[in-house]
Design a protein around this motif. Structure first.
Motif, PDB file in Angstrom:
ATOM      1  N   VAL A 176       0.205  -1.360   2.039  1.00 35.43           N
ATOM      2  CA  VAL A 176      -0.703  -2.012   2.986  1.00 35.43           C
ATOM      3  C   VAL A 176      -0.146  -1.977   4.410  1.00 35.43           C
ATOM      4  CG1 VAL A 176      -1.801  -4.208   3.536  1.00 35.43           C
ATOM      5  CG2 VAL A 176      -1.593  -3.494   1.177  1.00 35.43           C
ATOM      6  N   GLY A 264      -7.097  -0.528  -0.700  1.00 33.33           N
ATOM      7  CA  GLY A 264      -8.143  -1.527  -0.470  1.00 33.33           C
ATOM      8  C   GLY A 264      -9.043  -0.991   0.628  1.00 33.33           C
TER       9      GLY A 264
ATOM     10  N   TYR B 254      -0.674  -2.001 -13.098  1.00 30.67           N
ATOM     11  CA  TYR B 254      -0.522  -1.098 -11.948  1.00 30.67           C
ATOM     12  C   TYR B 254       0.840  -1.296 -11.278  1.00 30.67           C
ATOM     13  CZ  TYR B 254      -0.791   0.300  -7.078  1.00 30.67           C
ATOM     14  OH  TYR B 254      -0.491   0.825  -5.844  1.00 30.67           O
ATOM     15  N   THR B 263      -1.653   5.305  -6.092  1.00 29.59           N
ATOM     16  CA  THR B 263      -2.548   4.347  -5.446  1.00 29.59           C
ATOM     17  C   THR B 263      -3.997   4.808  -5.372  1.00 29.59           C
ATOM     18  OG1 THR B 263      -2.009   5.356  -3.329  1.00 29.59           O
ATOM     19  CG2 THR B 263      -0.723   3.442  -3.982  1.00 29.59           C
ATOM     20  N   LYS B 404     -14.504  -1.706  -3.897  1.00 28.64           N
ATOM     21  CA  LYS B 404     -13.824  -2.359  -2.768  1.00 28.64           C
ATOM     22  C   LYS B 404     -13.069  -3.616  -3.224  1.00 28.64           C
ATOM     23  CE  LYS B 404     -14.735  -4.868   1.492  1.00 28.64           C
ATOM     24  NZ  LYS B 404     -13.455  -4.524   2.112  1.00 28.64           N
ATOM     25  N   ARG B 405     -13.761  -4.467  -3.959  1.00 23.51           N
ATOM     26  CA  ARG B 405     -13.128  -5.741  -4.356  1.00 23.51           C
ATOM     27  C   ARG B 405     -11.919  -5.491  -5.267  1.00 23.51           C
ATOM     28  NH1 ARG B 405     -14.680  -8.256  -0.142  1.00 23.51           N
ATOM     29  NH2 ARG B 405     -16.938  -8.463   0.037  1.00 23.51           N
ATOM     30  N   HIS B 407     -10.040  -2.677  -5.530  1.00 24.67           N
ATOM     31  CA  HIS B 407      -8.943  -2.001  -4.828  1.00 24.67           C
ATOM     32  C   HIS B 407      -8.243  -2.957  -3.866  1.00 24.67           C
ATOM     33  CE1 HIS B 407      -6.927   1.666  -3.291  1.00 24.67           C
ATOM     34  NE2 HIS B 407      -7.299   2.159  -4.444  1.00 24.67           N
ATOM     35  N   ASP B 408      -9.036  -3.800  -3.212  1.00 24.43           N
ATOM     36  CA  ASP B 408      -8.441  -4.797  -2.304  1.00 24.43           C
ATOM     37  C   ASP B 408      -7.450  -5.685  -3.071  1.00 24.43           C
ATOM     38  OD1 ASP B 408      -9.716  -3.971  -0.069  1.00 24.43           O
ATOM     39  OD2 ASP B 408     -11.218  -5.563  -0.015  1.00 24.43           O
ATOM     40  N   VAL B 411      -4.624  -2.827  -5.605  1.00 22.96           N
ATOM     41  CA  VAL B 411      -3.748  -1.888  -4.886  1.00 22.96           C
ATOM     42  C   VAL B 411      -3.272  -2.478  -3.552  1.00 22.96           C
ATOM     43  CG1 VAL B 411      -3.527   0.438  -3.954  1.00 22.96           C
ATOM     44  CG2 VAL B 411      -4.859   0.059  -6.018  1.00 22.96           C
ATOM     45  N   ALA B 412      -4.212  -3.077  -2.798  1.00 19.98           N
ATOM     46  CA  ALA B 412      -3.822  -3.624  -1.489  1.00 19.98           C
ATOM     47  C   ALA B 412      -3.222  -5.024  -1.615  1.00 19.98           C
ATOM     48  CB  ALA B 412      -5.015  -3.646  -0.555  1.00 19.98           C
ATOM     49  N   ASP B 413      -3.240  -5.576  -2.805  1.00 22.25           N
ATOM     50  CA  ASP B 413      -2.583  -6.856  -3.083  1.00 22.25           C
ATOM     51  C   ASP B 413      -3.104  -7.981  -2.175  1.00 22.25           C
ATOM     52  OD1 ASP B 413      -0.834  -8.484  -4.415  1.00 22.25           O
ATOM     53  OD2 ASP B 413       0.887  -8.037  -3.135  1.00 22.25           O
ATOM     54  N   GLN B 414      -4.416  -8.046  -2.029  1.00 21.11           N
ATOM     55  CA  GLN B 414      -4.997  -9.078  -1.164  1.00 21.11           C
ATOM     56  C   GLN B 414      -5.764 -10.099  -1.997  1.00 21.11           C
ATOM     57  OE1 GLN B 414      -7.194  -6.574   1.552  1.00 21.11           O
ATOM     58  NE2 GLN B 414      -5.561  -6.698   3.056  1.00 21.11           N
TER      59      GLN B 414
END
Lengths: 315, 438
Positions: A176, A264, B254, B263, B404-405, B407-408, B411-414
């Motif tokens: 990120v 993301g 993951y 990713t 989107k939700r 992967h966010d 992978v993006a760890d949000q």
């Protein structure tokens, strides 16, 4: 006595055509020549723009032509401007735009300044430096994904060589924090030569006698740089920034190849987001409103910038 | 007498023409570019010989397949006469008039949907779901399954190590949690002088990858799209505690059991990771299994297959497609001839023999089917418990929102799993409101 080309053209014109043209005013002839261009401009640019504005107030979907189209007023605009996800894509675009232009101007100007000095192999170095911008963005994106590969990528090994960190311990495209920088690095690598060329043109347009006069006045090199070189190259530099700014605002191919907007939505710049809305979700009305907002933003910023550029040129 | 001969000859000629069908046409069949497509090219040679029509093929790589084909349909394009479209397109294909409704044709030609596996008919052919309105013939049964390095799993040293670490025998996982445990066991392990990793899973962002991977965990945990089917009542179903648990599971998978840099990976990356000896296990569609088994380096004795393990219940993500006649085609009669030919049990058997996955009961219920390939039994088991994504006309919007939700979060760890699913419910609610269904 040799006849000039205008006389030749006049003589070559058939008499009936010539008679007709002679019957037209200069203004009418001017319109006659300009008309095809204006027609094309209206058909290709102005009409689609007006149509897009109209669509932006509807819920039209291009993939459902049979569905009844409703007039939704400003709802699309309201949804876009209050959508936090869209603001995140704006932030991603702003990050990309600012840092790519910053690095490209900095490195591009430095390279131009160095190349402008006379040394052996000058032309060869210029050719080598401009090579990246001759490549297709799709190709560049593709091979940089290999360079960034954490297990076999050369980039990670170079970083590892200089820093001692394990090459597979960081992921340029998957992290990120690093992914936004990975696209900045690639775009800078690719387009710095463009800025360099424009700066080089600016540097070479400065007459030598100005520096000679400064030398006689015993101006230091630093002073010469800030009072002669930089001000005289500034209009060129600003032009380069304008070109790169417009190009990077609509950046699509390179980012799609590198990250696809991920991880993301961290690198999902506005053009990718807009493409998804328009041609994957098929929300044509919504996407039209989105495009209009972007158009107004770019047009507004570019207008302000061009005015500033003209002021700098007039100085 | 002479007149009678002429009449007889004319009648024969007319009946002869009738038997061979319409004039020879150039048909174009559109599909994704993958292993089964090559098998279909081989199979279709027989159709060309029988019918006199010639077949052309337009195969598009998976990441661009939906974009390319849906644009083609939406623009009323005539490129494809026949389309093997993804199961989720059936709603849009039917409601927007892209696909020809096949009921009358099936009735006239005696093609019965009872001859095909019910799950495939439901998923690939019907719209509205489950009603006897058919817009496709089940062409390619498919589900998401798993394969693993049988040679590593049977290595005595590795087995002893696994036993010491977990207290049980190393073997095909019986639950999702066992699957994760095995993957974590292999993660970072040295085998034959190389560092290997647990498993290759789907994390792709651009098309459908991460959704197809995550649903492989969601379905065994009992995920439902709606509280009541057809009600679009998603609150409490999509973001149920079980769904949250499954999503957290996939994220842990993951983060702890996949190769570095994994990713944005889908089918191709999964195959590459396995064939290069990088991973012990991998998820992918059954469609690839014949090719994997035939691989000279990692196939044969070195590979084995298993169905997506259950957790709270059995569940596999549905793949596969039905074959439809495109409504904009000028050669619909010839295209229908192809479907009639393809629906024959003997052709369906050849289809399976060549590497395609037939959905015909005559093939699937054959006593020898289970033993006809090392993955055939798993395929049957998977197809008995498949679940598919929304098949609504607005499926692309629903899918992109989920991509989107997920992967966010993964992978993006949000954010948290609950936040991701809550936002997904909001997104989907908005889509269905726009559609006038809520």
């Amino acid at each position: 006595m040799p006849s000039n080309p205008i006389d030749s053209a006049a003589r070559a014109t058939p008499e009936p055509v010539a008679r007709k043209i002679r019957g037209l005013s200069d203004r009418a002839i001017a319109w006659l020549f300009v008309a095809p261009t204006i027609f094309l401009l209206l058909a290709i640019n102005i009409f689609p723009l007006i149509w897009t504005i109209r669509l932006s107030f509807t819920n039209f979907r291009a993939n459902r032509p049979n569905r009844e189209v409703e007039w939704v007023g400003l709802r699309n605009y309201e949804r876009i401007l209050t959508d936090s996800d869209i603001w995140l894509t704006m932030q991603a675009t702003a990050h990309f735009l600012f840092w790519t232009i910053f690095f490209q101007v900095l490195i591009g100007f430095t390279l131009a300044w160095l190349i402008n000095r006379k040394f052996r192999g000058n032309d060869l170095w210029t050719t080598i430096i401009v090579l990246p911008m001759m490549l297709s963005p799709a190709v560049v994106g593709n091979f940089w994904t290999f360079l960034y590969q954490p297990q076999i990528g050369l980039f990670n090994y170079v970083v590892s060589f200089f820093t001692g960190v394990d090459p597979s311990s960081f992921e340029m495209l998957g992290s990120v924090t690093l992914a936004p920088w990975s696209i900045v690095i690639v775009d800078t690598w690719m387009w710095t030569p463009f800025v360099m060329l424009i700066c080089l043109a600016g540097l070479r347009s400065i007459p030598d006698y100005i520096y000679e006069a400064a030398e006689i006045d015993r101006a230091s090199k630093l002073r010469q740089f800030f009072t002669i070189t930089l001000p005289m190259v500034l209009p060129f530099l600003m032009l380069a920034v304008l070109f790169r700014g417009i190009e990077n605002f609509k950046m699509f191919d390179l980012v799609v190849q590198l990250t696809g907007g991920g991880p993301g939505s961290i690198t999902e710049v506005t053009s990718i987001n807009l493409k998804r809305e328009a041609f994957e979700k098929w929300r044509t009305g919504y996407a039209s409103a989105y495009a209009i907002i972007l158009f107004v933003t770019v047009f507004g910023l570019a207008s302000i910038y061009v005015k500033a550029l003209n002021k700098v040129k007039q100085r | 007498m002479r007149t009678a001969k002429y009449l007889a000859a004319t009648a024969l000629a007319v009946t002869g023409l009738g038997a061979s069908g319409a004039a020879a046409e150039d048909l174009t069949l559109c599909w994704a570019a993958w292993d089964p497509a090559n098998a279909l090219v081989e199979l279709s040679k027989e159709f060309e010989a029988e019918s006199g029509h010639s077949m052309n093929f337009e195969f598009v790589p998976w990441p661009n397949f939906a974009d390319r084909m849906l644009n083609e349909l939406n623009s009323g394009g005539k490129l494809c006469d026949l389309l093997i479209g993804d199961s989720q397109w059936i709603g849009g294909g039917a409601e927007s008039g892209h696909y020809v409704k096949l009921n009358d044709f099936f009735d006239a030609e005696g093609i019965s949907m009872d001859d095909f596996a019910p799950a495939t008919v439901y998923a690939y052919s019907t719209w509205p779901k489950g009603t006897p309105n058919y817009y496709a013939l089940p062409a390619m049964g498919d589900a998401n399954g798993w394969f693993y390095r049988k040679d590593w799993f049977s290595d005595p040293e590795i087995r002893a190590d696994f036993m010491a670490q977990t207290g049980r025998e190393l073997g095909e996982p019986k639950t999702q949690l066992e699957l994760l445990e095995i993957a974590q066991f292999f993660q970072g392990r040295e085998i034959d002088g190389n560092t290997v990793y647990g498993a290759a899973i789907f994390t792709e962002r651009g098309s459908e990858g991460i959704t197809m991977g995550v649903t492989g965990a969601l379905y065994p945990w009992g995920f439902k799209y709606e509280n009541t089917p057809g009600s679009y009542d998603m609150e409490g179903a999509v973001n149920s505690p079980e769904a949250i648990e499954a999503l957290e599971f996939y994220k842990e998978f993951y983060q702890t059991a996949t190769p570095p840099g994994y990713t944005n990976s889908y089918m191709g990356e999964s195959l590459d990771a396995f064939k290069s000896g990088q991973v012990a296990m991998a998820m992918n569609w059954f469609a690839f299994f014949p090719g994997l088994y035939a691989d000279p380096n990692t196939g044969g004795d070195k590979i084995d297959f298993f169905v997506n393990p259950p957790q709270n219940n059995e569940g596999s993500t549905l793949g596969g497609q039905g074959i439809s006649v495109v409504a904009y085609s000028d050669k619909q009669d010839a295209a229908l001839e192809y479907i009639k030919w393809f629906a024959q049990p003997s052709i369906q058997q050849k289809w399976w023999d060549l590497g395609g996955y037939s959905a015909h009961n005559a093939v699937l219920n054959d006593p020898g089917f289970k033993d006809s390939a090392p993955f055939a039994g798993d395929f049957l088991e998977a197809m008995a418990n498949v679940q598919d994504f929304w098949q609504e006309p607005a499926y692309a919007e629903l899918l992109l929102a989920m991509q989107k939700r997920l992967h966010d979060y993964i992978v993006a760890d949000q954010g948290t799993a609950k936040e991701a699913l809550d936002k997904l419910v909001e997104d989907w609610t908005e889509v269905f409101e726009d559609e006038g269904k809520l």
